[in-house]
Design a protein around this motif. Structure first.
Motif, mmCIF file in Angstrom:
data_model
loop_
_atom_site.group_PDB
_atom_site.id
_atom_site.type_symbol
_atom_site.label_atom_id
_atom_site.label_comp_id
_atom_site.label_asym_id
_atom_site.label_seq_id
_atom_site.Cartn_x
_atom_site.Cartn_y
_atom_site.Cartn_z
ATOM 1 N N ARG A 258 -42.336 56.037 35.129
ATOM 2 C CA ARG A 258 -41.618 55.174 34.199
ATOM 3 C C ARG A 258 -42.533 54.138 33.567
ATOM 4 O O ARG A 258 -42.378 53.788 32.405
ATOM 5 C CB ARG A 258 -40.463 54.472 34.913
ATOM 6 N N GLY A 259 -43.491 53.638 34.313
ATOM 7 C CA GLY A 259 -44.385 52.601 33.827
ATOM 8 C C GLY A 259 -44.221 51.319 34.624
ATOM 9 O O GLY A 259 -43.534 51.281 35.643
ATOM 10 N N VAL A 260 -44.876 50.279 34.153
ATOM 11 C CA VAL A 260 -44.891 48.982 34.820
ATOM 12 C C VAL A 260 -44.327 47.931 33.872
ATOM 13 O O VAL A 260 -44.664 47.913 32.682
ATOM 14 C CB VAL A 260 -46.326 48.600 35.247
ATOM 15 N N LEU A 261 -43.485 47.061 34.385
ATOM 16 C CA LEU A 261 -42.919 45.989 33.584
ATOM 17 C C LEU A 261 -44.017 44.998 33.199
ATOM 18 O O LEU A 261 -44.731 44.489 34.056
ATOM 19 C CB LEU A 261 -41.819 45.276 34.366
ATOM 20 N N THR A 262 -44.169 44.739 31.909
ATOM 21 C CA THR A 262 -45.222 43.843 31.424
ATOM 22 C C THR A 262 -44.616 42.796 30.490
ATOM 23 O O THR A 262 -44.410 43.062 29.306
ATOM 24 C CB THR A 262 -46.315 44.622 30.675
ATOM 25 N N PRO A 263 -44.335 41.585 30.992
ATOM 26 C CA PRO A 263 -43.812 40.523 30.134
ATOM 27 C C PRO A 263 -44.794 40.115 29.034
ATOM 28 O O PRO A 263 -44.382 39.573 28.009
ATOM 29 C CB PRO A 263 -43.561 39.375 31.114
ATOM 30 N N PHE A 264 -46.104 40.350 29.269
ATOM 31 C CA PHE A 264 -47.120 40.100 28.258
ATOM 32 C C PHE A 264 -47.745 41.440 27.869
ATOM 33 O O PHE A 264 -48.240 42.168 28.733
ATOM 34 C CB PHE A 264 -48.195 39.138 28.776
ATOM 35 N N MET A 265 -47.720 41.753 26.597
ATOM 36 C CA MET A 265 -48.187 43.052 26.131
ATOM 37 C C MET A 265 -49.675 43.244 26.406
ATOM 38 O O MET A 265 -50.486 42.357 26.133
ATOM 39 C CB MET A 265 -47.916 43.186 24.633
ATOM 40 N N ILE A 266 -50.035 44.406 26.932
ATOM 41 C CA ILE A 266 -51.431 44.804 27.078
ATOM 42 C C ILE A 266 -51.791 45.560 25.803
ATOM 43 O O ILE A 266 -51.502 46.754 25.660
ATOM 44 C CB ILE A 266 -51.632 45.654 28.335
ATOM 45 N N LYS A 267 -52.420 44.873 24.886
ATOM 46 C CA LYS A 267 -52.584 45.378 23.524
ATOM 47 C C LYS A 267 -53.397 46.663 23.451
ATOM 48 O O LYS A 267 -53.108 47.535 22.615
ATOM 49 C CB LYS A 267 -53.244 44.295 22.657
ATOM 50 N N SER A 268 -54.410 46.796 24.298
ATOM 51 C CA SER A 268 -55.293 47.952 24.200
ATOM 52 C C SER A 268 -54.615 49.257 24.595
ATOM 53 O O SER A 268 -55.184 50.334 24.386
ATOM 54 C CB SER A 268 -56.529 47.738 25.077
ATOM 55 N N ASN A 269 -53.416 49.191 25.146
ATOM 56 C CA ASN A 269 -52.699 50.403 25.534
ATOM 57 C C ASN A 269 -51.844 50.977 24.417
ATOM 58 O O ASN A 269 -51.147 51.973 24.636
ATOM 59 C CB ASN A 269 -51.817 50.128 26.754
ATOM 60 N N TYR A 270 -51.909 50.371 23.223
ATOM 61 C CA TYR A 270 -51.076 50.838 22.109
ATOM 62 C C TYR A 270 -51.899 50.964 20.834
ATOM 63 O O TYR A 270 -52.834 50.190 20.598
ATOM 64 C CB TYR A 270 -49.913 49.870 21.859
ATOM 65 N N LYS A 271 -51.528 51.944 20.016
ATOM 66 C CA LYS A 271 -52.126 52.123 18.695
ATOM 67 C C LYS A 271 -51.031 52.491 17.698
ATOM 68 O O LYS A 271 -49.994 53.063 18.076
ATOM 69 C CB LYS A 271 -53.199 53.218 18.709
ATOM 70 N N LEU A 272 -51.282 52.189 16.436
ATOM 71 C CA LEU A 272 -50.327 52.476 15.376
ATOM 72 C C LEU A 272 -50.946 53.415 14.345
ATOM 73 O O LEU A 272 -52.090 53.226 13.933
ATOM 74 C CB LEU A 272 -49.901 51.181 14.658
ATOM 75 N N GLN A 273 -50.171 54.428 13.950
ATOM 76 C CA GLN A 273 -50.562 55.296 12.841
ATOM 77 C C GLN A 273 -49.518 55.161 11.748
ATOM 78 O O GLN A 273 -48.327 55.361 11.989
ATOM 79 C CB GLN A 273 -50.646 56.760 13.278
#
Length: 329
Positions: A258-273
């Motif tokens: 499911r993942g881990v709850l992150t109240p602060f976004m870990i930016k490097s784990n996401y990308k936008l196209q």
């Protein structure tokens, strides 16, 4: 009540006349963005950037309700969501559909400030979709840790009062008061440089690189450039839904499907196209300057969508333990 409204809108969109211009998962998705893939500590298919994600060992052993899973640690970029950033309320670029605004003129996207002002503001509404890209095209169907939910509209800010009111948003981001000053914002220069050459700096969670501040978690951004504003609001929605516990980060623990709850976004784990109004051919780390990737992405004429109405395909970093389950006795 708001969940009911989202469900009603989703049903209305399914039966709306939205045939031409809808997102094509084969041609409108940058499939090479899945790379680099790391399996058992070996990286392959390098996309020119170092792999993100928290991979600590090539082998893994995970304990769950079904027993113990023993295997190799795998990491890749999973196409899992669509996010729309729109100036027109109730317009859905992914489906090329638009619903009537129940309160015309209210909460419409706009830009404020005269041309001589040093700072201008923009406002956009944002929609979040569950987008199981690999299931839609029949890829990796035996992978144990991919998104399994069906395509669906998960969230829309038109029914969220906090998205259009910066003061009301303090209820979920009170720390914004500590970071909304010139001193802390100067540190975003380093974040912008890091995003331009690789990945953003995760500890600087209050920065979105060259896109501005992460705060407030609303649709208001201090820029008049619609492309940059759209990227910023899409990123803020990821931050906001993570803060509210609606989205979990899948790039941290290989034993948690499911993942881990992150109240602060870990930016490097996401990308936008970018997929609308023009289909892009790369996945952009959060905060990378639009001067690098944004040219021609919001044409006045042409393209697959309306001007200033943006659709993003979001990849999230996925770490997973791929192997065999050893049933507990």
């Amino acid at each position: 009540m708001k969940r009911v409204l989202v469900a009603i809108v989703a049903l209305a969109l399914v039966y709306s006349n939205a045939a031409a211009g809808t997102l094509n998962p084969v041609t409108d998705v940058c499939w090479r963005c899945i790379f680099p893939i790391t399996t058992g500590g070996v990286a392959w298919g390098n996309s020119g950037e170092p792999p993100a994600g928290n991979v600590t060992a090539p082998a893994c052993a995970c304990t769950g309700t079904s027993g113990v899973r023993i295997g190799v640690t795998t990491s890749f970029n999973e196409h899992a969501w669509l996010i729309e950033s729109v100036k027109t309320p109730y317009y859905f670029p992914a489906l090329n559909a638009e619903l009537s605004n129940p309160d015309p003129g209210y909460k419409s996207g706009d830009s404020r400030g005269s041309s001589g002002d040093a700072t201008r503001e923009s406002f956009q509404h944002v929609h979040h979709y569950i987008f199981p890209a690999y299931s839609l095209v029949g890829l990796f169907t035996d992978m144990p840790c991919l998104e399994r939910n069906a395509f669906d509209l998960g969230y829309m800010t038109e029914v969220d009062d906090m998205w259009s009111d910066d003061l009301l948003a303090l209820l979920i981001n009170p720390e914004a008061l500590a970071f909304g000053n010139p001193v802390t914002q100067l540190s975003c220069i380093a974040d912008s440089v890091a995003a331009a050459v690789g990945y953003p700096i995760d500890p600087l969670f209050w920065c979105l690189g060259s896109w501005g501040s992460s705060y407030p978690l609303t649709g208001t951004t201090a820029t008049s450039d619609p492309t940059t504003a759209a990227a910023a609001t899409a990123s803020r929605l990821i931050f906001k839904l993570g803060r509210e516990g609606a989205l979990w980060d899948t790039g941290i623990n290989e034993c948690s499907d499911r993942g881990v709850l992150t109240p602060f976004m870990i930016k490097s784990n996401y990308k936008l196209q970018i997929a609308r109004p023009v289909v892009g051919n790369q996945c952009i780390p959060i905060g990378r300057s639009g001067l690098i990737w944004g040219s021609g992405k919001n044409p006045v004429v042409g393209g697959a969508g309306k001007t200033d109405e943006f659709l993003w395909v979001v990849t999230r970093r996925r770490v997973c333990c791929v192997g065999y389950n050893v049933t507990q006795q």
